[in-house]
Write a protein that holds these residues in place. Structure first.
Motif, PDB file in Angstrom:
ATOM      1  N   SER A 108    -103.639 -82.302  74.645  1.00 38.67           N
ATOM      2  CA  SER A 108    -103.336 -83.078  73.447  1.00 38.67           C
ATOM      3  C   SER A 108    -104.562 -83.177  72.548  1.00 38.67           C
ATOM      4  O   SER A 108    -105.702 -83.310  73.037  1.00 38.67           O
ATOM      5  CB  SER A 108    -102.851 -84.478  73.838  1.00 38.67           C
ATOM      6  N   PRO A 109    -104.390 -83.137  71.222  1.00 39.49           N
ATOM      7  CA  PRO A 109    -105.538 -83.331  70.318  1.00 39.49           C
ATOM      8  C   PRO A 109    -106.020 -84.777  70.232  1.00 39.49           C
ATOM      9  O   PRO A 109    -106.986 -85.062  69.529  1.00 39.49           O
ATOM     10  CB  PRO A 109    -104.984 -82.867  68.965  1.00 39.49           C
ATOM     11  N   VAL A 110    -105.361 -85.674  70.948  1.00 36.18           N
ATOM     12  CA  VAL A 110    -105.734 -87.093  70.947  1.00 36.18           C
ATOM     13  C   VAL A 110    -106.758 -87.334  72.046  1.00 36.18           C
ATOM     14  O   VAL A 110    -106.553 -86.944  73.208  1.00 36.18           O
ATOM     15  CB  VAL A 110    -104.497 -87.986  71.143  1.00 36.18           C
ATOM     16  N   VAL A 111    -107.860 -87.993  71.698  1.00 32.46           N
ATOM     17  CA  VAL A 111    -108.873 -88.371  72.694  1.00 32.46           C
ATOM     18  C   VAL A 111    -108.359 -89.606  73.429  1.00 32.46           C
ATOM     19  O   VAL A 111    -108.192 -90.670  72.826  1.00 32.46           O
ATOM     20  CB  VAL A 111    -110.223 -88.647  72.009  1.00 32.46           C
ATOM     21  N   GLU A 153    -115.034 -89.485  59.437  1.00 30.68           N
ATOM     22  CA  GLU A 153    -114.732 -90.187  58.189  1.00 30.68           C
ATOM     23  C   GLU A 153    -113.447 -91.000  58.308  1.00 30.68           C
ATOM     24  O   GLU A 153    -113.396 -92.155  57.903  1.00 30.68           O
ATOM     25  CB  GLU A 153    -114.602 -89.177  57.057  1.00 30.68           C
ATOM     26  N   ILE A 154    -112.392 -90.393  58.875  1.00 32.09           N
ATOM     27  CA  ILE A 154    -111.114 -91.080  59.063  1.00 32.09           C
ATOM     28  C   ILE A 154    -110.820 -91.095  60.564  1.00 32.09           C
ATOM     29  O   ILE A 154    -110.827 -90.053  61.229  1.00 32.09           O
ATOM     30  CB  ILE A 154    -109.970 -90.369  58.317  1.00 32.09           C
ATOM     31  N   VAL A 163     -98.265 -86.139  64.852  1.00 27.99           N
ATOM     32  CA  VAL A 163     -99.115 -86.337  63.682  1.00 27.99           C
ATOM     33  C   VAL A 163    -100.497 -85.736  63.919  1.00 27.99           C
ATOM     34  O   VAL A 163    -101.086 -85.104  63.020  1.00 27.99           O
ATOM     35  CB  VAL A 163     -99.216 -87.837  63.344  1.00 27.99           C
ATOM     36  N   ALA A 164    -101.024 -85.916  65.131  1.00 24.89           N
ATOM     37  CA  ALA A 164    -102.358 -85.397  65.440  1.00 24.89           C
ATOM     38  C   ALA A 164    -102.394 -83.873  65.378  1.00 24.89           C
ATOM     39  O   ALA A 164    -103.403 -83.285  64.976  1.00 24.89           O
ATOM     40  CB  ALA A 164    -102.793 -85.888  66.818  1.00 24.89           C
ATOM     41  N   SER A 165    -101.315 -83.229  65.772  1.00 25.35           N
ATOM     42  CA  SER A 165    -101.285 -81.772  65.718  1.00 25.35           C
ATOM     43  C   SER A 165    -101.368 -81.256  64.284  1.00 25.35           C
ATOM     44  O   SER A 165    -101.805 -80.123  64.052  1.00 25.35           O
ATOM     45  CB  SER A 165    -100.007 -81.258  66.391  1.00 25.35           C
ATOM     46  N   ARG A 166    -100.970 -82.069  63.309  1.00 27.84           N
ATOM     47  CA  ARG A 166    -100.992 -81.660  61.896  1.00 27.84           C
ATOM     48  C   ARG A 166    -102.279 -82.086  61.199  1.00 27.84           C
ATOM     49  O   ARG A 166    -102.702 -81.426  60.250  1.00 27.84           O
ATOM     50  CB  ARG A 166     -99.791 -82.250  61.161  1.00 27.84           C
ATOM     51  N   LEU A 167    -102.882 -83.181  61.630  1.00 31.80           N
ATOM     52  CA  LEU A 167    -104.029 -83.727  60.906  1.00 31.80           C
ATOM     53  C   LEU A 167    -105.296 -83.806  61.741  1.00 31.80           C
ATOM     54  O   LEU A 167    -106.258 -84.463  61.326  1.00 31.80           O
ATOM     55  CB  LEU A 167    -103.698 -85.134  60.379  1.00 31.80           C
ATOM     56  N   SER A 168    -105.321 -83.174  62.914  1.00 26.91           N
ATOM     57  CA  SER A 168    -106.490 -83.305  63.789  1.00 26.91           C
ATOM     58  C   SER A 168    -107.743 -82.685  63.192  1.00 26.91           C
ATOM     59  O   SER A 168    -108.858 -83.043  63.585  1.00 26.91           O
ATOM     60  CB  SER A 168    -106.197 -82.667  65.153  1.00 26.91           C
ATOM     61  N   ASP A 169    -107.599 -81.749  62.253  1.00 22.93           N
ATOM     62  CA  ASP A 169    -108.776 -81.142  61.631  1.00 22.93           C
ATOM     63  C   ASP A 169    -109.401 -82.051  60.574  1.00 22.93           C
ATOM     64  O   ASP A 169    -110.517 -81.803  60.126  1.00 22.93           O
ATOM     65  CB  ASP A 169    -108.396 -79.806  61.005  1.00 22.93           C
ATOM     66  N   TYR A 174     -93.524 -91.284  58.918  1.00 18.09           N
ATOM     67  CA  TYR A 174     -94.050 -92.492  58.292  1.00 18.09           C
ATOM     68  C   TYR A 174     -95.527 -92.693  58.630  1.00 18.09           C
ATOM     69  O   TYR A 174     -96.326 -93.095  57.776  1.00 18.09           O
ATOM     70  CB  TYR A 174     -93.242 -93.709  58.726  1.00 18.09           C
ATOM     71  N   ILE A 175     -95.893 -92.416  59.877  1.00 15.89           N
ATOM     72  CA  ILE A 175     -97.299 -92.562  60.263  1.00 15.89           C
ATOM     73  C   ILE A 175     -98.156 -91.562  59.498  1.00 15.89           C
ATOM     74  O   ILE A 175     -99.243 -91.897  58.997  1.00 15.89           O
ATOM     75  CB  ILE A 175     -97.449 -92.383  61.784  1.00 15.89           C
ATOM     76  N   GLU A 176     -97.674 -90.318  59.393  1.00 13.66           N
ATOM     77  CA  GLU A 176     -98.442 -89.311  58.661  1.00 13.66           C
ATOM     78  C   GLU A 176     -98.579 -89.685  57.187  1.00 13.66           C
ATOM     79  O   GLU A 176     -99.644 -89.498  56.580  1.00 13.66           O
ATOM     80  CB  GLU A 176     -97.771 -87.951  58.808  1.00 13.66           C
ATOM     81  N   LYS A 177     -97.501 -90.204  56.599  1.00 20.65           N
ATOM     82  CA  LYS A 177     -97.569 -90.626  55.202  1.00 20.65           C
ATOM     83  C   LYS A 177     -98.627 -91.714  55.005  1.00 20.65           C
ATOM     84  O   LYS A 177     -99.417 -91.678  54.057  1.00 20.65           O
ATOM     85  CB  LYS A 177     -96.193 -91.135  54.764  1.00 20.65           C
ATOM     86  N   PHE A 178     -98.678 -92.671  55.917  1.00 17.17           N
ATOM     87  CA  PHE A 178     -99.644 -93.757  55.798  1.00 17.17           C
ATOM     88  C   PHE A 178    -101.058 -93.235  56.008  1.00 17.17           C
ATOM     89  O   PHE A 178    -101.989 -93.644  55.299  1.00 17.17           O
ATOM     90  CB  PHE A 178     -99.313 -94.846  56.818  1.00 17.17           C
ATOM     91  N   VAL A 179    -101.246 -92.340  56.969  1.00 21.45           N
ATOM     92  CA  VAL A 179    -102.574 -91.776  57.203  1.00 21.45           C
ATOM     93  C   VAL A 179    -103.045 -91.001  55.982  1.00 21.45           C
ATOM     94  O   VAL A 179    -104.224 -91.083  55.588  1.00 21.45           O
ATOM     95  CB  VAL A 179    -102.548 -90.883  58.455  1.00 21.45           C
TER      96      VAL A 179
END
Length: 860
Positions: A14-17, A35-36, A59-65, A113-118
C-alpha cells in the motif's frame, strides 16, 4: 491478560505509511518533510475504519506522488497516539498544508469526496487569468471570494499569504468547501469587479449586493477574512450530507421553512455537471428578487473583451417621488388583501406594498443597496397601522400613498390599492394584471377614513399576483413574492438514496433522481412524479405549483408496500391508499385498530380481534387494522396513543366513535361497544318494516352464532383428541426418560471404574518410572567402571610388552656372555676381567628390574 501486539492495518504494497504501533512522534517527523500530509487515525476493530481503508488506499494510489498518506493506530494503549489524542469516533482524517493544520475532514468516507477535499487543500486558490475564467468562477452556485494582487514585489505581494491562509481557514471551518477562493493578478480583469488596489478582496453574491472587504473597519487577517466571508455569503442552494450518526442536521434545516430536497447522482471529480447547472439556474432565477437593480453587473458582459469596465451611476437608479408610480418598477413588493368586513360583500381591496430607497452613501459596497425582508416586515407593520386609509367599497382607480420609514431616512414605502371582485381571488386563469388601470391617484397619509371597524388582513402574496398563474407564472424572483418560500437543498443520491425512499421514491428505479417538497409546519410533503425527467422546466413547474395559494399538488402519504396485495384474512389490513375505500366507501360498519409493530400490547389483542371478526357477520361488519408507523393518515384521524380503536357506523361514517380508554379491551366489551353504536337510536320509533329487518338481523345473528358454536364444538373435540395424543406422547417420553436415567447410572458406574483403573495405571506408571531411573543410574556407574577397566587394560598391555622386551634382552645377554666366555676360554682371557664384565651387566639388569617393579607398583 495483556492486549495482543498490534499488526499492520494496511498491506505492505500500500502507498499508505502504516504506523500500527501509534508512533505519533515519527508521524510528526514525516510531516516536516512533506508539503501536504493526510493523517488517517483508525482503530483496528472499528468497522467504519475497515470500510474506509479501501477508500483511503484508492485516493493514495492517485495522489501519493503529491501527498503523503500516513495511517496511525490510535487505539493501542502503549502507543503515543492513544496517550495524546482522545477521539470520540473513528476514523478521523486530518490534513496539513505545510505548517497549517490540522484541517479535519468530516465528509462522506468515499474516495471521490476525500480526493476532492484533498485537492482543495492542495490548491485552495484558483488562478483567474482572463474574463472568461472570471465568468465561470462567478457563475458557480457556490459563493466566490476573489482577491486582487499585483505580483510585482518579491517574493509575494503584501497580503497574499494572508489571503491564501484565509482560504485554508474556510476549509477548516466548513468541510463542505462551499466558498471558492480565487486570485486575480491582471489589473484589467480586476477592474471588471471594481477592484483598483492590490490586496482588495471581493465577495460575489448573485441575488444580493456584492461586497468588498472593509480594511478600514476590520483588521486584514486570515481569520477575519474567513469570518467575513462566512457571515456574508449567499446560500441559494445548499448540500446536505448527513454523516450517518445521530444528528439534528435535517431537523434544523427543515424547521427553517418549506424545503425542496433534490436527489441527484453526483461525482465531485467530474469536470461538468449538466444537471447541477440546470438546478443552479432555477435557484438563481427563484431568488432573483430585484430585477430593476441596475447596479448589479451582468455576468454575461465579462465574456466580451470589448465591453467597458463596470461603472455604476447612482442617479440612474434613483426613482423620484414626483414621477408617476408604477408597481412593476419597484424592486421588492408585497401583496396584501383587505377583505370587506360584511360577509355579503363580494369585493376586496388588493394592495401592492413596495419598498423604495433613495441612495444613501454606504461605503465598502460595490452596488446600490436594495430592500430586504427586514424592510418588508417594517413596511408591513407600518401598513397595518394605516390600512383603514385604503378601505372603501368600490374603486375603479389605483390609489397610492407613501409612508416614511421608521428606521432609515433614505427609505419610504409605497402602497397602491384597488378593488377587485371576490371571484378573482379563486385564482382563475387570467392574464390581465390587477394594476393595469391607467388611472393612478395619490392619497396622502390618513386621507380617507370611511370605517371604524377593525378589518382583517391576509398576507398571502402569491394568490393576488396574476403572474403566479401556473401556466403563465414567471419563476424569476418568486421567493420574494410568496409567503411559501422554499429553501433548496441538494443530496447525493449515490450516498443518501435511503432518504429518498423514505420520502416516497421508487426502489426499483435505475436512475436515482428525485425531488420532494417537505413542509414540517403543515406536516405535509409533495413528491415530483418520477416519470418526469428531473430538468429545469420540471422543477420550475413543481415550485410554481407549490407557490400558489390553492396548490394543485397532491399530498404524498407514506404507504406500506407489504400490504399492496392483501391475502384473504379475517382481519382486513388497511393502508394509506385503501383507507377511504375500506372505511368510508364500503357500506359496512367498520371497527379499526391502530397499531404498530413495536407495540407489544397491540400484538396481544390479535386473538381478541380474530374472535370478534368471526363472530360478527361479514356482510355488515368489517374488522380492520392499520400500522401507523408505515402509513400516513389524514390529520383528523391521527392518534398519539397505541392501541386506539375507532368504530365507524354504517350510515354515520363521519361520526366515528373511540373505544373508551378506561374500559379493558376484551371480547364482551367490544361486542357491547359495537352493538351500542351500531343499533338504532331509542328515540326513533321502530316500524313494522324496521322490526322485520331487526328480526331478520337477529335470526342471522342466531344462525351465525349457532354455526360458530358448532365450529367451537368441533374444535373442542379436536382439542380432546390432540390432548389424548399428547398424553400418550408424554407417557412415552416419561418411559424414555426412565430408560435414559438407568443408562446414566450405568455410565456413571463405568466412569468410576475407569477412573479407579486410571489411578492404578498412573501409580504403576510412576513406580516403573522410578525403577527405570534407578537402573539408569546403575548403568551409568557400570559404564564409568568399564571405562576405567579399559584404561587399566591398556596400561597392562604396555607393561607386558615392556617385560617381554626385557626378557628377550636378558636372553640375548646370556647368550652374549656365553659366547664371550667361550671366546675367553679360547683366547685365554683372564677370569678376573670376565668376571668384572659379568658383574657390570648383572648390575644393569638388577637396576632395570627394580625400575620395572616400582613402576608396576605405581600402576596398581
Amino acid at each position: 491478560m495483556p492486549a495482543k501486539l498490534p499488526v499492520s492495518f494496511f498491506s505492505a504494497r500500500s502507498p499508505v505509511v502504516d504506523l500500527f504501533r501509534g508512533q505519533l512522534d515519527y508521524a510528526e517527523q514525516l510531516r516536516q518533510d512533506s508539503e501536504i500530509v493526510l493523517y488517517f487515525f483508525y482503530a483496528p476493530w472499528c468497522g467504519q475504519s475497515i470500510a474506509a481503508r479501501e477508500e483511503i488506499e484508492r485516493v493514495a494510489s492517485r495522489l501519493s506522488d503529491q501527498v503523503l498518506f500516513v495511517a496511525i493506530n490510535c487505539w493501542w494503549n502503549q502507543g503515543k497516539c492513544r496517550k495524546q489524542k482522545h477521539f470520540f469516533y473513528f476514523p478521523v482524517i486530518h490534513l496539513y498544508h505545510r505548517s497549517f493544520g490540522p484541517i479535519e475532514y468530516k465528509g462522506p468516507m468515499s474516495a471521490v469526496y476525500i480526493e476532492k477535499f484533498v485537492r482543495r487543500v492542495m490548491t485552495p486558490l484558483l488562478y483567474i487569468s482572463s474574463r472568461s475564467k472570471l465568468l465561470d468562477f462567478l457563475s458557480n452556485y457556490e459563493p466566490g471570494v476573489v482577491g486582487y494582487f499585483e505580483f510585482n514585489a518579491s517574493p509575494q505581494p503584501p497580503g497574499y499569504l494572508t489571503f491564501f491562509t484565509s482560504a485554508l481557514h474556510s476549509l477548516k471551518k466548513d468541510y463542505l468547501g462551499t466558498i471558492r477562493f480565487g486570485v486575480i493578478t491582471d489589473r484589467r480583469v480586476a477592474q471588471e469587479l471594481s477592484l483598483e488596489h492590490s490586496g482588495s478582496v471581493y465577495l460575489h453574491r448573485h441575488a444580493n449586493t456584492s461586497l468588498i472587504y472593509p480594511k478600514d473597519i476590520m483588521n486584514y487577517t486570515a481569520e477575519n477574512i474567513c469570518k467575513w466571508a462566512l457571515e456574508n455569503r449567499e446560500m441559494l442552494i445548499r448540500w446536505l450530507r448527513p454523516h450517518g450518526g445521530k444528528s439534528l442536521l435535517l431537523n434544523n434545516e427543515l424547521k427553517k421553512g418549506p424545503a425542496l430536497l433534490i436527489f441527484i447522482p453526483y461525482n465531485p471529480l467530474a469536470e461538468i455537471h449538466p444537471l447541477l447547472d440546470e438546478i443552479t439556474k432555477v435557484a438563481l432565477e427563484y431568488h432573483k428578487c430585484n430585477k430593476s437593480q441596475a447596479a448589479e453587473p451582468d455576468l454575461q458582459h465579462l465574456g466580451d473583451t470589448d465591453s467597458p469596465a463596470f461603472d455604476s451611476s447612482v442617479t440612474d437608479a434613483h426613482v423620484k417621488l414626483s414621477e408617476p408610480l408604477s408597481i412593476s418598477t419597484y424592486p421588492c413588493c408585497n401583496t396584501v388583501v383587505l377583505p370587506q368586513w360584511h360577509s355579503i360583500s363580494r369585493t376586496h381591496n388588493v394592495c401592492e406594498l413596495c419598498v423604495n430607497q433613495t441612495l444613501g452613501v454606504k461605503p465598502n459596497k460595490v452596488h446600490v443597496p436594495h430592500c430586504n425582508f427586514l424592510e418588508i416586515e417594517a413596511a408591513l407593520d407600518s401598513f397595518y397601522l394605516q390600512e383603514h386609509t385604503f378601505f372603501q367599497v368600490i374603486s375603479n382607480t389605483i390609489e397610492c400613498s407613501n409612508f416614511l420609514s421608521f428606521y432609515s431616512p433614505f427609505s419610504y414605502y409605497t402602497a397602491c390599492c384597488r378593488t377587485v371582485n371576490r371571484h378573482f381571488l379563486s385564482f382563475i386563469s387570467s392574464e390581465k394584471t390587477i394594476f393595469q388601470t391607467p388611472k393612478v391617484a395619490f392619497s396622502s397619509h390618513g386621507k380617507k377614513d370611511n370605517t371604524q371597524f377593525s378589518i382583517p388582513h391576509i398576507e398571502d402574496r402569491n394568490c393576488f399576483i396574476p403572474d403566479l398563474n401556473i401556466s403563465s407564472m414567471n419563476i424569476t424572483g418568486l421567493s420574494c413574492r410568496t409567503n411559501k418560500t422554499l429553501n433548496l437543498y441538494l443530496l447525493d443520491s449515490n450516498l443518501f438514496w435511503i432518504y429518498a425512499e423514505r420520502l416516497g421514491a421508487s426502489r426499483s428505479t435505475h436512475l436515482k433522481e428525485f425531488a420532494a417538497i417537505v413542509d414540517m409546519k403543515e406536516e405535509v410533503h409533495y413528491v415530483l412524479d418520477q416519470n418526469q425527467s428531473l430538468v429545469g422546466p420540471t422543477l420550475e413547474n413543481f415550485i410554481k405549483n407549490f407557490s400558489v395559494l390553492y396548490s394543485p399538488l397532491k399530498r404524498h402519504l407514506v404507504d406500506d408496500p407489504s400490504a399492496h396485495f392483501p391475502e384473504q384474512r379475517v382481519i382486513t389490513e388497511v393502508t394509506t391508499h385503501t383507507f377511504h375505500e375500506t372505511v368510508f366507501s364500503s357500506g359496512k360498519n367498520v371497527l379499526l385498530l391502530y397499531y404498530a409493530q413495536w407495540c407489544g400490547f397491540c400484538a396481544s389483542l390479535n386473538h381478541i380481534f380474530i374472535q370478534l371478526a368471526r363472530l360478527l357477520p361479514p356482510d355488515n361488519f368489517t374488522v380492520a387494522r392499520i400500522d401507523v408507523t408505515r402509513n400516513d393518515l389524514p390529520w383528523e384521524f391521527m392518534t398519539d396513543r397505541l392501541p386506539t380503536i375507532l368504530f365507524f357506523p354504517h350510515q354515520r361514517k363521519e361520526q366515528s366513535v373511540k373505544f373508551p380508554e378506561d374500559f379493558s379491551v376484551n371480547l364482551p366489551n367490544l361486542l357491547k361497544f359495537i352493538l351500542h353504536h351500531s343499533s338504532l337510536s331509542a328515540s326513533e320509533p321502530c316500524t313494522k318494516e324496521c322490526q322485520h329487518k331487526e328480526s331478520v338481523l337477529q335470526q342471522g345473528h342466531i344462525s351465525h352464532l349457532e354455526r360458530e358454536i358448532q365450529k367451537l364444538r368441533s374444535e373442542i373435540s379436536a382439542l380432546h383428541q390432540a390432548h389424548d395424543q399428547l398424553e400418550a406422547q408424554l407417557s412415552e417420553a416419561r418411559r424414555e426418560e426412565q430408560r435414559l436415567q438407568q443408562q446414566k447410572h450405568t455410565l456413571e458406574k463405568q466412569h468410576k471404574t475407569l477412573q479407579l483403573h486410571s489411578e492404578q495405571l498412573q501409580a504403576t506408571y510412576d513406580q516403573k518410572n522410578q525403577e527405570l531411573l534407578e537402573m539408569a543410574e546403575k548403568l551409568q556407574e557400570l559404564a564409568d567402571a568399564s571405562e576405567n577397566l579399559l584404561k587399566e587394560n591398556a596400561l597392562l598391555r604396555i607393561l607386558v610388552a615392556s617385560r617381554e622386551g626385557k626378557l628377550q634382552s636378558r636372553d640375548e645377554l646370556k647368550e652374549s656372555l656365553q659366547s664371550e666366555q667361550t671366546l675367553s676360554e679360547d683366547n685365554d682371557i683372564s677370569p678376573s676381567a670376565a668376571t668384572a664384565m659379568l658383574e657390570e651387566k648383572r648390575t644393569d639388569n638388577t637396576d632395570t628390574i627394580e625400575t620395572e617393579h616400582s613402576s608396576g607398583n605405581r600402576t596398581e
